[in-house]
Write a protein that holds these residues in place. Sequence first.
Motif, PDB file in Angstrom:
ATOM      1  N   ILE A  38       0.844  -1.199   0.000  1.00  0.00           N
ATOM      2  CA  ILE A  38       0.000   0.000   0.000  1.00  0.00           C
ATOM      3  C   ILE A  38       0.876   1.245   0.000  1.00  0.00           C
ATOM      4  N   CYS A  39       0.612   2.116  -0.955  1.00  0.00           N
ATOM      5  CA  CYS A  39       1.419   3.321  -1.147  1.00  0.00           C
ATOM      6  C   CYS A  39       0.707   4.544  -0.579  1.00  0.00           C
ATOM      7  N   MET A  40       1.485   5.481  -0.034  1.00  0.00           N
ATOM      8  CA  MET A  40       0.906   6.733   0.450  1.00  0.00           C
ATOM      9  C   MET A  40       0.199   7.484  -0.673  1.00  0.00           C
ATOM     10  N   SER A  41       0.646   7.283  -1.906  1.00  0.00           N
ATOM     11  CA  SER A  41      -0.010   7.933  -3.039  1.00  0.00           C
ATOM     12  C   SER A  41      -1.444   7.432  -3.205  1.00  0.00           C
ATOM     13  N   THR A  42      -1.679   6.152  -2.876  1.00  0.00           N
ATOM     14  CA  THR A  42      -3.039   5.623  -2.951  1.00  0.00           C
ATOM     15  C   THR A  42      -3.905   6.242  -1.860  1.00  0.00           C
ATOM     16  N   TYR A  43      -3.321   6.439  -0.691  1.00  0.00           N
ATOM     17  CA  TYR A  43      -4.033   7.131   0.397  1.00  0.00           C
ATOM     18  C   TYR A  43      -4.478   8.518  -0.077  1.00  0.00           C
ATOM     19  N   LYS A  44      -3.570   9.246  -0.732  1.00  0.00           N
ATOM     20  CA  LYS A  44      -3.902  10.586  -1.231  1.00  0.00           C
ATOM     21  C   LYS A  44      -5.003  10.515  -2.283  1.00  0.00           C
ATOM     22  N   LEU A  45      -4.940   9.491  -3.141  1.00  0.00           N
ATOM     23  CA  LEU A  45      -5.989   9.288  -4.149  1.00  0.00           C
ATOM     24  C   LEU A  45      -7.341   9.098  -3.482  1.00  0.00           C
ATOM     25  N   VAL A  46      -7.386   8.239  -2.480  1.00  0.00           N
ATOM     26  CA  VAL A  46      -8.646   7.901  -1.820  1.00  0.00           C
ATOM     27  C   VAL A  46      -9.208   9.107  -1.060  1.00  0.00           C
ATOM     28  N   LYS A  47      -8.331   9.925  -0.510  1.00  0.00           N
ATOM     29  CA  LYS A  47      -8.793  11.111   0.214  1.00  0.00           C
ATOM     30  C   LYS A  47      -9.330  12.182  -0.739  1.00  0.00           C
ATOM     31  N   GLN A  48      -8.849  12.184  -1.984  1.00  0.00           N
ATOM     32  CA  GLN A  48      -9.285  13.199  -2.940  1.00  0.00           C
ATOM     33  C   GLN A  48     -10.388  12.715  -3.879  1.00  0.00           C
ATOM     34  N   GLY A  49     -10.512  11.399  -4.058  1.00  0.00           N
ATOM     35  CA  GLY A  49     -11.530  10.876  -4.959  1.00  0.00           C
ATOM     36  C   GLY A  49     -11.367  11.416  -6.368  1.00  0.00           C
ATOM     37  N   LYS A  50     -12.461  11.823  -6.969  1.00  0.00           N
ATOM     38  CA  LYS A  50     -12.401  12.301  -8.353  1.00  0.00           C
ATOM     39  C   LYS A  50     -11.700  13.650  -8.487  1.00  0.00           C
ATOM     40  N   LYS A  51     -11.344  14.286  -7.370  1.00  0.00           N
ATOM     41  CA  LYS A  51     -10.552  15.524  -7.432  1.00  0.00           C
ATOM     42  C   LYS A  51      -9.093  15.228  -7.773  1.00  0.00           C
ATOM     43  N   HIS A  52      -8.682  13.979  -7.581  1.00  0.00           N
ATOM     44  CA  HIS A  52      -7.297  13.611  -7.865  1.00  0.00           C
ATOM     45  C   HIS A  52      -7.051  13.690  -9.368  1.00  0.00           C
ATOM     46  N   LYS A  53      -5.872  14.168  -9.740  1.00  0.00           N
ATOM     47  CA  LYS A  53      -5.572  14.413 -11.158  1.00  0.00           C
ATOM     48  C   LYS A  53      -5.556  13.145 -12.006  1.00  0.00           C
ATOM     49  N   ARG A  54      -5.374  11.972 -11.377  1.00  0.00           N
ATOM     50  CA  ARG A  54      -5.346  10.726 -12.146  1.00  0.00           C
ATOM     51  C   ARG A  54      -6.691   9.987 -12.142  1.00  0.00           C
ATOM     52  N   ALA A  55      -7.637  10.455 -11.359  1.00  0.00           N
ATOM     53  CA  ALA A  55      -8.910   9.739 -11.225  1.00  0.00           C
ATOM     54  C   ALA A  55      -9.923  10.186 -12.276  1.00  0.00           C
ATOM     55  N   PRO A  56     -10.612   9.242 -12.913  1.00  0.00           N
ATOM     56  CA  PRO A  56     -11.684   9.602 -13.849  1.00  0.00           C
ATOM     57  C   PRO A  56     -12.836  10.283 -13.114  1.00  0.00           C
ATOM     58  N   GLN A  57     -13.621  11.030 -13.847  1.00  0.00           N
ATOM     59  CA  GLN A  57     -14.739  11.759 -13.239  1.00  0.00           C
ATOM     60  C   GLN A  57     -15.989  10.900 -13.064  1.00  0.00           C
ATOM     61  N   ASN A  58     -15.962   9.671 -13.583  1.00  0.00           N
ATOM     62  CA  ASN A  58     -17.161   8.826 -13.483  1.00  0.00           C
ATOM     63  C   ASN A  58     -16.972   7.656 -12.514  1.00  0.00           C
ATOM     64  N   ILE A  59     -16.086   7.809 -11.517  1.00  0.00           N
ATOM     65  CA  ILE A  59     -15.805   6.686 -10.621  1.00  0.00           C
ATOM     66  C   ILE A  59     -17.014   6.280  -9.788  1.00  0.00           C
ATOM     67  N   ASP A  60     -17.980   7.180  -9.628  1.00  0.00           N
ATOM     68  CA  ASP A  60     -19.169   6.811  -8.852  1.00  0.00           C
ATOM     69  C   ASP A  60     -19.993   5.740  -9.560  1.00  0.00           C
ATOM     70  N   THR A  61     -19.897   5.691 -10.894  1.00  0.00           N
ATOM     71  CA  THR A  61     -20.612   4.659 -11.659  1.00  0.00           C
ATOM     72  C   THR A  61     -19.674   3.635 -12.292  1.00  0.00           C
ATOM     73  N   ASN A  62     -18.417   4.029 -12.513  1.00  0.00           N
ATOM     74  CA  ASN A  62     -17.399   3.133 -13.067  1.00  0.00           C
ATOM     75  C   ASN A  62     -16.163   3.177 -12.166  1.00  0.00           C
ATOM     76  N   PRO A  63     -16.237   2.495 -11.042  1.00  0.00           N
ATOM     77  CA  PRO A  63     -15.149   2.583 -10.059  1.00  0.00           C
ATOM     78  C   PRO A  63     -13.828   2.030 -10.592  1.00  0.00           C
ATOM     79  N   VAL A  64     -12.736   2.531 -10.042  1.00  0.00           N
ATOM     80  CA  VAL A  64     -11.403   2.067 -10.443  1.00  0.00           C
ATOM     81  C   VAL A  64     -10.848   1.120  -9.385  1.00  0.00           C
ATOM     82  N   ILE A  65     -10.025   0.173  -9.833  1.00  0.00           N
ATOM     83  CA  ILE A  65      -9.313  -0.715  -8.913  1.00  0.00           C
ATOM     84  C   ILE A  65      -8.091   0.042  -8.395  1.00  0.00           C
ATOM     85  N   ILE A  66      -7.920   0.088  -7.083  1.00  0.00           N
ATOM     86  CA  ILE A  66      -6.775   0.789  -6.515  1.00  0.00           C
ATOM     87  C   ILE A  66      -5.562  -0.145  -6.426  1.00  0.00           C
TER      88      ILE A  66
END
Length: 420
Positions: A38-66
Motif C-alpha cells: 500500500i502506497c501513500m499515493s493511494t491514500y492521497k488518491l482515496v482522500k481526494q476521490g475524483k478531485k485527484h488528477k489521475r482519477a476519472p470523473q465517473n468513478i461513482d458509476t465506473n469505479p477504479v481498482i486501486i
Amino acid sequence: MRTKAVRMYGEDDLRLEEFELPGIKEDEILVKIMSDSICMSTYKLVKQGKKHKRAPQNIDTNPVIIGHECAGVIVEVGKKWEGKYKAGDKFALQPALNYMGKLDSPGYSYEFCGGACTYCIMPHEVMELGCLLPYNGESYFEASLGEPMSCIIGGYHANYHTNKQNYHHDMGTKRGGNILILGGCGPMGLGAVSYGLYTENKPKRIVVTDISEERIKEAEERITKEEAKEKGIELLYINTSLLQEPVKELMELTGNHGYDDVFVYVPNKSVVEMGDALLAFDGCMNFFAGPSDSGFTSGINLYNVHYTSAHILGTTGGNNDDLLEAIDLAARGEIRPAVMVTHIGGIDSIAEATINLISIPGGKKLTYTQFDMPLTAIADFEELGKKDKLFLKLSESVKRHNGLWNSEAEKILFAHHGIE
C-alpha cells in the motif's frame, strides 16, 4: 474470469467486491495478482476521490481498482503480445506510464487494472511502454516493493553536480560525499538508506534524521551502523528534536563541509529550509516527499543558488530502468526492500488499511491478494504464535532474518492458504 477487487467510488469510499472481468482484447493481458503493497499515493488518491488528477470523473458509476505496487503471474496473453509474453511468467509493474500526455495509471485510473485484486487486465499501453517487466526473483513481495524502491533509485539518479570548467552535469549523488536523509526513518527513508549503502557512487557518510526516538530505534535495528561500516560508510541516526541548534550540529558532523546530497522525505516547510541551509558547495537537494497541499511553499536561499551552485530539484516515481535495477538488486540480495515492511495482510484488509494509513504506525503495509488475512504487525507475530501455529512459524522465520519479512515467510503464508 471472476475477480475480487478493492474499488474506489469516491472520497474514502472503497469497496471489496467480486465481479466478472470482460474477455481480454488482442492487445491486452490477463494477470493474477499475488502481492500489493500500500502506497501513500493511494491514500492521497482515496482522500481526494475524483478531485485527484489521475482519477476519472465517473468513478461513482465506473469505479477504479486501486493499488499499483503489485506483482504476480501472467495468465492469458492477447494475440498482439504472444511473441513477447507467455502465461506462467512472473512480472513486476511500473505504473508510471506517461502515455501520450495522459496521466492515466494502473491503480488510479482503470476500471479493470490495479493491484488490489485477485485478477486484472493490463491495458495495451502498459505493454507498449514496456511497463510489464519480467521478474525472476524468488519472492513476490520484493517485486511489489520494486516500485517504491524504483522511486528511491530514481531520486538518487536524478541528483547532479557540476564544475566550473564546463556545463557538464555529473548525474547521481556525489562519490565520497555526505548524504543527508531528512525524515528518513519511515519506510521510504529506510529504502533510501539501503540503496545508499549499495550505490556505485559510494558516499563517505549517510546521516538520517527523525524526531521520534521509537522510529530511530527501529531504524537502527533494521539497518545497523555496523552493516554500513563493513561497506566503508559511516551511518548516523540523529533525533533533531533533541538538538539545541540542529543546523549547526548537523553541519559539524561533516567537519562544516556540508551535505553534498540532501533528500527531504517529509513535506514540512522547516525541514525543507533546514536541508537548504545544510547544503555544501555544489550541493543538491531533492524534495522527494510529495505534499498533499498544492499550495505548499518553502523558503530557499537564492543567494546560495547563485553563488555556491546550490541545486534544488524534486523527483516523483521512477522509470523502467529504475524498476529493473530495483528488482535485479533485490533478487541478488544487494538491497533489502524488506526493511520497509512492518505489517502483513490479505485482500480483505486493504480498504480499511488504505483509508486509515496515516494513523497506523510503522512502515509499509504489504498485502497478499489471493486470500483473506487481518492486517498484522510483524512485531506481533511472536505473541500471536503462542496460540496460532501459522504465526509461530512466521515469527520463527522473521527471527531468522533479523526481524524482517522474507521469502521463506512468504512461502509459509502461501502454503498455509494453499497457494502455489
